[in-house]
Write an enzyme that holds these catalytic residues in place. Structure first.
Site, short mmCIF file in Angstrom:
data_model
loop_
_atom_site.label_atom_id
_atom_site.label_comp_id
_atom_site.label_asym_id
_atom_site.label_seq_id
_atom_site.Cartn_x
_atom_site.Cartn_y
_atom_site.Cartn_z
N TYR A 42 38.53 -17.36 -26.55
CA TYR A 42 39.04 -19.02 -26.50
C TYR A 42 39.73 -19.26 -25.18
O TYR A 42 39.72 -20.47 -24.97
CB TYR A 42 39.87 -19.00 -27.71
CG TYR A 42 39.23 -18.76 -29.32
CD1 TYR A 42 38.84 -20.01 -30.00
CD2 TYR A 42 38.86 -17.54 -29.69
CE1 TYR A 42 38.34 -19.88 -31.23
CE2 TYR A 42 38.37 -17.44 -31.15
CZ TYR A 42 38.08 -18.67 -31.41
OH TYR A 42 37.64 -18.38 -32.75
N ASN A 72 36.68 -27.32 -28.94
CA ASN A 72 36.79 -26.96 -30.31
C ASN A 72 37.77 -27.62 -30.97
O ASN A 72 38.88 -27.73 -30.84
CB ASN A 72 37.70 -25.30 -29.98
CG ASN A 72 37.78 -24.67 -31.27
OD1 ASN A 72 36.84 -24.37 -32.01
ND2 ASN A 72 38.90 -24.18 -31.48
N GLU A 73 37.23 -28.14 -32.13
CA GLU A 73 38.08 -28.81 -33.24
C GLU A 73 38.83 -29.98 -32.48
O GLU A 73 39.82 -30.24 -32.83
CB GLU A 73 39.21 -27.78 -34.05
CG GLU A 73 38.23 -26.71 -34.75
CD GLU A 73 39.09 -26.14 -35.64
OE1 GLU A 73 40.23 -26.33 -35.79
OE2 GLU A 73 38.52 -25.18 -36.48
N ASP A 98 35.57 -27.83 -39.69
CA ASP A 98 34.74 -28.29 -40.99
C ASP A 98 35.59 -29.33 -41.64
O ASP A 98 36.19 -29.01 -42.75
CB ASP A 98 34.63 -27.08 -41.90
CG ASP A 98 33.46 -27.26 -43.13
OD1 ASP A 98 33.21 -28.54 -43.04
OD2 ASP A 98 33.21 -26.40 -43.63
N GLU A 116 33.20 -19.84 -36.41
CA GLU A 116 34.32 -19.19 -37.11
C GLU A 116 33.98 -19.40 -38.67
O GLU A 116 33.40 -20.13 -39.17
CB GLU A 116 35.73 -19.81 -37.03
CG GLU A 116 36.21 -19.83 -35.72
CD GLU A 116 37.68 -20.54 -35.65
OE1 GLU A 116 38.07 -21.01 -36.46
OE2 GLU A 116 38.32 -20.74 -34.42
N TYR A 172 36.11 -14.72 -37.96
CA TYR A 172 37.51 -15.07 -37.53
C TYR A 172 38.35 -14.06 -38.39
O TYR A 172 38.46 -14.28 -39.42
CB TYR A 172 37.79 -16.43 -37.99
CG TYR A 172 39.31 -16.66 -37.11
CD1 TYR A 172 39.06 -17.38 -35.80
CD2 TYR A 172 40.34 -16.67 -37.83
CE1 TYR A 172 40.47 -17.52 -35.14
CE2 TYR A 172 41.69 -16.89 -37.09
CZ TYR A 172 41.31 -17.59 -35.70
OH TYR A 172 42.71 -17.80 -35.34
#
Ligand SMILES: *[C@@H]1O[C@H](CO)[C@@H](O)[C@H](O)[C@H]1NC(C)=O
Ligand SMILES: *[C@@H]1O[C@H](CO)[C@@H](O)[C@H](O)[C@H]1NC(C)=O
Ligand SMILES: *[C@@H]1O[C@H](CO)[C@@H](O)[C@H](O)[C@H]1NC(C)=O
Ligand SMILES: *[C@@H]1O[C@H](CO)[C@@H](O)[C@H](O)[C@H]1NC(C)=O
Length: 451
Positions: A85, A157-158, A201, A266, A298
């Protein structure tokens, strides 16, 4: 036994390399074998987000002794890819990249980091898109583009983490994807390394996000702003769940016509604990393998959020946790050889055309006019990052793990070492015969494991 020693001997003298993978329609493929590649991945951030410390000149791929320890343990599991990451493009990653390469593992890399100025922000996203931020993302590309086991880059990411963040974020994430692909097109001549977004999600906005990032935009030369993949961080399978109960069935339904590879970037809900990882059977079995290109568990090291399978100390010694054995037992039920010999799908759905009609959620950005490059960025894309970080595989002479690693019961694992694979060989559970029935008994003593 004979074959194994031959491989070891080979690995000691030559720098063997993984075959760089490509995207073809919904699949990652190995261009040499023509087979699909299913990601059996592990999120890898020893030290948590603090493991990346610009002041200490340290990131998860900068310490070869740590990488050796972890590659050896991940090799036992059968892992074939790690997700990292938070990388510092200016550190030397040659030894770690070479260790993971030799261990048969690809790298999924985030170009962003949790540090200020090193990622798009969900709040006031337009204030986080500027030249030095982009320069950092390109520097990560430079630092990793020459490793054959670099599998893909995550452009974000997110960043969309709740409904309120959907007003402006989508066009910026798509713009960063565009900029990275533009940079790669100009400066990575030897292969097109795929780029895509790793989504949270949040089911309410998942399908709009997926459509927004994978639709094809009119006038977009080479579909530069279209994601080459779409990845999802999902925690909806918890405990002894099922394909339906976890709503993974809805994911398969929703992604069935994807024009690009889809996978879990993940997974691994940790409540209840300990985990039993029964989703492995679904992800790599007939429930999902047609649509999903695998996933990333994860995560590897135990951190404050309690998702780890290995408890490590800052100094290096580590202890396996019970989840390590449970995960291994689930992987051991898979036929890795068969899993990695699937043929790519014959036909691939075309991307849909970008249009406000794709957007279903009130307030989700439906404007596909992307932000123009911030001042100063065009020169960087044109001329390249300066100075350019550069990486290359190096020879490793000693594959032994320097740190002591213990089983959960306290016994020390003897002779822990990475087993370098031959050219083009991907890690799988080839060295360790499956033993799903020995659940509580399985211990890793590499001497006794050898056939
Ligand atoms: C771009 O990145 C390189 C490599 O990290 C760095 O040395 C350089 O200072 C950066 N330039 C800008 C303008 O941010
Ligand atoms: C690129 O976009 C066009 C439409 O503009 C589409 O027909 C084509 O299939 C896209 N290519 C890829 C690789 O998705
Ligand atoms: C991890 O190891 C430390 C000692 O190094 C110990 O204090 C801690 O309880 C362990 N955590 C878990 C979850 O086993
Ligand atoms: C769409 O976004 C672009 C770039 O952010 C902006 O210039 C334009 O005004 C927006 N159009 C609408 C209709 O909101």
């Amino acid at each position: 036994m004979l074959m194994q020693s031959a491989l070891l001997a080979l690995g000691a003298t030559a720098v063997a390399a993984l075959q760089p993978l490509e995207v073809k329609g919904q699949d990652f493929i190995n261009p040499k074998t023509g087979n699909r590649f299913q990601i059996v991945g592990m999120a890898y951030q020893p030290g948590g987000s603090a493991g990346y410390d610009p002041k200490k000149k340290r990131d998860p791929l900068s310490d070869p002794d740590i990488c050796m320890r972890d590659a050896a343990l991940l090799q036992i599991l059968g892992v074939n890819a790690i997700r990292v990451y938070n990388l510092n493009p200016d550190l030397n990653h040659d030894a770690c990249a070479s260790i993971f390469n030799a261990a048969g593992m690809y790298m999924l890399l985030d170009v962003n980091s949790p540090m200020p100025g090193e990622a798009l922000t969900s709040y006031k996203v337009y204030e986080s898109y500027y030249a030095s931020y982009l320069n950092r993302t390109f520097a990560v590309v430079e630092a990793f583009k020459d490793y054959p086991n670099t599998l893909a880059f995550f452009s974000g990411n997110e960043v969309i983490d709740k409904e309120e963040t959907t007003e402006f974020v989508p066009s910026y994430v798509r713009a960063v994807t565009r900029d990275l692909k533009d940079y790669i097109k100009r400066h990575v001549k030897h292969r097109p390394i795929p780029v895509g977004y790793s989504a949270a999600d949040v089911r309410e906005v998942l399908w709009d996000s997926f459509n927004y990032f994978t639709c094809s935009l009119q006038g977009d030369e080479d579909n530069l702003s279209m994601g080459d993949l779409f990845a999802l961080n999902s925690y909806s399978w918890c405990g002894d769940s099922t394909f339906q109960e976890s709503s993974f069935d809805k994911l398969v339904e929703g992604f069935e016509k994807t024009p690009v590879p889809v996978f879990f970037s993940e997974f691994g809900c940790n409540t209840p604990s300990p985990r039993i990882f029964t989703e492995i059977g679904s992800i790599y079995g007939p429930d999902m393998y047609e649509v999903f290109a695998g996933g990333v568990v994860y995560e590897y090291t135990q951190e404050a959020n309690n998702y780890g399978i290995v408890n490590m100390t800052e100094e290096g010694p580590a202890t396996l946790m019970s989840d390590f054995y449970s995960l291994r037992d689930q992987y051991a039920k898979l036929d890795f050889k068969k899993l990695q010999s699937l043929k790519p799908k014959a036909s691939t759905p075309k991307p849909v055309s970008c249009s406000p009609k794709l957007i279903t959620v009130d307030g989700f950005q439906s404007n596909f006019t992307l932000p123009v490059l911030p001042p100063g960025a065009e020169e960087i894309i044109k001329n390249g990052v300066s100075p350019k970080p550069k990486g290359k595989l190096v020879e490793i002479s000693d594959w032994k793990v320097k740190y002591e690693v213990r089983n959960a019961d306290g016994t020390v694992i003897k002779d822990l070492a990475v087993k370098p694979l031959a050219d083009d060989e991907v890690n799988g559970m080839f060295f360790f015969p499956p033993s799903p029935l020995e659940h509580e008994l399985v211990k890793f003593d590499l001497l006794t494991c050898e056939m």
